[in-house]
Design a protein around this motif. Structure first.
Motif, mmCIF file in Angstrom:
data_model
loop_
_atom_site.group_PDB
_atom_site.id
_atom_site.type_symbol
_atom_site.label_atom_id
_atom_site.label_comp_id
_atom_site.label_asym_id
_atom_site.label_seq_id
_atom_site.Cartn_x
_atom_site.Cartn_y
_atom_site.Cartn_z
ATOM 1 N N ASP A 4 -13.676 16.110 34.972
ATOM 2 C CA ASP A 4 -13.519 17.046 36.075
ATOM 3 C C ASP A 4 -14.092 16.528 37.388
ATOM 4 O OD1 ASP A 4 -12.293 18.835 34.392
ATOM 5 O OD2 ASP A 4 -14.169 19.821 33.868
ATOM 6 N N LYS A 5 -14.795 15.410 37.358
ATOM 7 C CA LYS A 5 -15.397 14.878 38.575
ATOM 8 C C LYS A 5 -14.431 13.948 39.283
ATOM 9 C CE LYS A 5 -20.167 15.449 37.420
ATOM 10 N NZ LYS A 5 -21.489 14.897 37.608
ATOM 11 N N VAL A 6 -14.530 13.953 40.602
ATOM 12 C CA VAL A 6 -13.660 13.127 41.444
ATOM 13 C C VAL A 6 -14.479 11.965 41.985
ATOM 14 C CG1 VAL A 6 -12.218 13.138 43.509
ATOM 15 C CG2 VAL A 6 -12.336 15.165 42.070
ATOM 16 N N GLN A 7 -13.896 10.783 41.939
ATOM 17 C CA GLN A 7 -14.592 9.594 42.420
ATOM 18 C C GLN A 7 -14.379 9.446 43.928
ATOM 19 O OE1 GLN A 7 -13.212 5.827 40.887
ATOM 20 N NE2 GLN A 7 -15.214 4.916 41.136
ATOM 21 N N CYS A 8 -15.439 9.136 44.633
ATOM 22 C CA CYS A 8 -15.379 8.939 46.074
ATOM 23 C C CYS A 8 -14.543 7.694 46.407
ATOM 24 C CB CYS A 8 -16.786 8.781 46.642
ATOM 25 S SG CYS A 8 -16.806 8.442 48.416
ATOM 26 N N PRO A 9 -13.617 7.794 47.366
ATOM 27 C CA PRO A 9 -12.820 6.620 47.741
ATOM 28 C C PRO A 9 -13.622 5.578 48.521
ATOM 29 C CG PRO A 9 -12.226 8.489 49.106
ATOM 30 C CD PRO A 9 -13.185 8.996 48.071
ATOM 31 N N LEU A 10 -14.776 5.968 49.057
ATOM 32 C CA LEU A 10 -15.586 5.040 49.848
ATOM 33 C C LEU A 10 -16.662 4.342 49.022
ATOM 34 C CD1 LEU A 10 -16.072 7.158 53.103
ATOM 35 C CD2 LEU A 10 -14.376 5.388 52.644
ATOM 36 N N ASN A 15 -21.125 11.774 42.166
ATOM 37 C CA ASN A 15 -22.040 12.878 42.420
ATOM 38 C C ASN A 15 -21.771 13.527 43.771
ATOM 39 O OD1 ASN A 15 -23.460 12.519 39.991
ATOM 40 N ND2 ASN A 15 -24.569 10.816 40.901
ATOM 41 N N SER A 16 -21.368 14.796 43.699
ATOM 42 C CA SER A 16 -21.123 15.560 44.923
ATOM 43 C C SER A 16 -21.772 16.926 44.775
ATOM 44 C CB SER A 16 -19.630 15.710 45.184
ATOM 45 O OG SER A 16 -19.026 16.482 44.173
ATOM 46 N N ARG A 17 -21.895 17.627 45.881
ATOM 47 C CA ARG A 17 -22.433 18.980 45.840
ATOM 48 C C ARG A 17 -21.585 19.879 46.731
ATOM 49 N NH1 ARG A 17 -25.817 20.185 50.326
ATOM 50 N NH2 ARG A 17 -26.165 18.330 51.588
ATOM 51 N N VAL A 18 -21.597 21.155 46.441
ATOM 52 C CA VAL A 18 -20.833 22.142 47.197
ATOM 53 C C VAL A 18 -21.647 22.559 48.413
ATOM 54 C CG1 VAL A 18 -19.804 24.440 47.131
ATOM 55 C CG2 VAL A 18 -19.673 22.954 45.125
ATOM 56 N N ILE A 19 -21.013 22.527 49.605
ATOM 57 C CA ILE A 19 -21.709 22.952 50.821
ATOM 58 C C ILE A 19 -21.139 24.251 51.393
ATOM 59 C CG2 ILE A 19 -22.552 20.680 51.455
ATOM 60 C CD1 ILE A 19 -20.190 20.398 53.360
ATOM 61 N N GLY A 29 -7.166 31.811 45.185
ATOM 62 C CA GLY A 29 -8.031 30.784 44.624
ATOM 63 C C GLY A 29 -9.330 30.697 45.409
ATOM 64 N N ILE A 30 -10.115 29.692 45.086
ATOM 65 C CA ILE A 30 -11.392 29.462 45.764
ATOM 66 C C ILE A 30 -11.352 28.095 46.420
ATOM 67 C CG2 ILE A 30 -13.876 29.187 45.453
ATOM 68 C CD1 ILE A 30 -13.649 31.053 43.052
ATOM 69 N N ARG A 31 -11.728 28.056 47.683
ATOM 70 C CA ARG A 31 -11.783 26.802 48.444
ATOM 71 C C ARG A 31 -13.239 26.368 48.515
ATOM 72 N NH1 ARG A 31 -13.310 25.999 53.534
ATOM 73 N NH2 ARG A 31 -12.573 24.165 54.591
ATOM 74 N N TYR A 36 -20.210 14.076 49.117
ATOM 75 C CA TYR A 36 -20.812 13.101 48.216
ATOM 76 C C TYR A 36 -22.239 12.837 48.674
ATOM 77 C CZ TYR A 36 -16.443 12.204 45.886
ATOM 78 O OH TYR A 36 -15.296 12.354 45.151
ATOM 79 N N ILE A 37 -23.149 12.806 47.729
ATOM 80 C CA ILE A 37 -24.571 12.665 48.035
ATOM 81 C C ILE A 37 -24.886 11.273 48.591
ATOM 82 C CG2 ILE A 37 -26.884 12.691 47.010
ATOM 83 C CD1 ILE A 37 -25.714 14.780 45.002
ATOM 84 N N LYS A 38 -24.259 10.262 48.029
ATOM 85 C CA LYS A 38 -24.589 8.877 48.393
ATOM 86 C C LYS A 38 -24.126 8.504 49.811
ATOM 87 C CE LYS A 38 -24.202 4.267 46.356
ATOM 88 N NZ LYS A 38 -23.641 3.527 45.214
ATOM 89 N N CYS A 39 -22.867 8.804 50.162
ATOM 90 C CA CYS A 39 -22.326 8.338 51.450
ATOM 91 C C CYS A 39 -22.013 9.473 52.431
ATOM 92 C CB CYS A 39 -21.058 7.516 51.214
ATOM 93 S SG CYS A 39 -19.671 8.488 50.589
ATOM 94 N N GLU A 40 -22.170 10.730 51.991
ATOM 95 C CA GLU A 40 -21.939 11.920 52.800
ATOM 96 C C GLU A 40 -20.475 12.125 53.219
ATOM 97 O OE1 GLU A 40 -24.757 12.140 55.976
ATOM 98 O OE2 GLU A 40 -26.458 12.134 54.618
ATOM 99 N N TYR A 41 -19.548 11.539 52.467
ATOM 100 C CA TYR A 41 -18.112 11.765 52.694
ATOM 101 C C TYR A 41 -17.775 13.181 52.248
ATOM 102 C CZ TYR A 41 -13.048 11.199 52.193
ATOM 103 O OH TYR A 41 -11.682 11.345 52.286
ATOM 104 N N ARG A 42 -17.030 13.923 53.081
ATOM 105 C CA ARG A 42 -16.713 15.318 52.785
ATOM 106 C C ARG A 42 -15.260 15.472 52.354
ATOM 107 N NH1 ARG A 42 -20.135 19.269 56.497
ATOM 108 N NH2 ARG A 42 -22.070 18.073 56.499
ATOM 109 N N PHE A 43 -15.051 16.406 51.424
ATOM 110 C CA PHE A 43 -13.700 16.697 50.964
ATOM 111 C C PHE A 43 -13.618 18.142 50.498
ATOM 112 C CE2 PHE A 43 -16.049 15.418 47.286
ATOM 113 C CZ PHE A 43 -15.495 16.070 46.193
ATOM 114 N N THR A 44 -12.404 18.638 50.312
ATOM 115 C CA THR A 44 -12.173 20.021 49.935
ATOM 116 C C THR A 44 -11.459 20.077 48.594
ATOM 117 O OG1 THR A 44 -11.975 20.664 52.249
ATOM 118 C CG2 THR A 44 -11.065 22.186 50.642
ATOM 119 N N THR A 45 -11.891 21.004 47.745
ATOM 120 C CA THR A 45 -11.174 21.280 46.503
ATOM 121 C C THR A 45 -10.724 22.733 46.535
ATOM 122 O OG1 THR A 45 -13.199 21.894 45.334
ATOM 123 C CG2 THR A 45 -12.466 19.612 45.131
#
Length: 64
Positions: A4-10, A15-19, A29-31, A36-45
């Protein structure tokens, strides 16, 4: 690795967290905004609830 985890493209980390969490338009649905904790790249699920409808057919035999 969790399926269920998504890998960061960068940074290739998992490891990511919900902000931020919000209902999508029309509450279908829920947006979730994630980072990502390591590089701070943001994405939406978007998480959508799927209702499964099942029908039960009964064979009614007619007696004469």
């Amino acid at each position: 690795m969790d399926k269920d985890k998504v890998q960061c493209p960068l940074c290739k980390d998992y490891n990511s967290r919900v902000i931020d969490t919000r209902f999508s338009k029309r509450h279908l649905g829920i947006r979730r905004r994630r980072v990502y904790i390591k590089c701070e790249y943001r994405f939406t699920t978007i998480e959508i609830t799927v209702n499964e409808l099942r029908s039960l057919r009964r064979n009614q035999s007619h007696r004469a």
